[in-house]
Design a protein around this motif. Structure first.
Motif: not given
Length: 166
Positions: A86-110
């Protein structure tokens, strides 16, 4: 000989104390954040609203290196391979991870994260938008409604800190 033994033991004790201090500092940081990718710090970050302003001044293919703090809006539900911030102006930033070298948990929204890496503006083709929509759990109707390329704010993260709620 006796003095040399005492001096040697004093040096060892001082080294041990330094090691314990370093370990205490590392443990202090580790209790506040979970790490993904490269180990980064929570210093010198910019806010999501400041990042939104930077994005607005960028053109397609512009890139800047930054460390950003923001709230997660959405995460890939297939395996945690991307997230939207969330960029706090109605926009979002799409984040990918460098070289798909790692992932984040699927339950971290918010939840709050700090990410480090390269922010850029690009144009996402229809098929890629549909892929992300499907990963995010969109309905068939929502996916079919995607019909044009879209200018997006993107980020390639090499490290992520996930704030742990105490």
């Amino acid at each position: 000989l006796f003095l040399m033994i005492i001096a040697f033991m004093a040096c060892k004790q001082e080294e041990k104390q330094k090691d314990e201090t370093v370990q205490e500092n590392e443990n202090k940081v580790n209790t506040e954040y979970a790490y993904f990718g490269e180990k980064i710090t929570d210093e010198n970050v910019i806010s999501s609203s400041d990042m939104a302003e930077k994005y607005q001044s960028m053109e397609i293919n512009d890139t800047t290196t930054v460390k950003l703090i923001a709230t997660v809006d959405d995460v890939c539900q297939a395996k945690g391979c991307w997230m939207k911030l969330n960029l706090e102006n109605g926009e979002q930033a799409m984040v990918k991870f460098k070289d798909y070298g790692f992932f984040v948990p699927k339950d971290i929204a918010g939840k709050e994260v700090i990410i480090n890496g390269k922010a850029f503006v690009n144009e996402v083709p229809v098929d890629e938008q549909r892929h992300y929509a499907a990963d995010g759990g969109a309905t068939d109707e929502e996916i079919a409604a995607i019909t044009e390329p879209k200018k997006t704010f993107s980020f390639e993260a090499d490290g992520v800190l996930l704030k742990i709620e105490k």
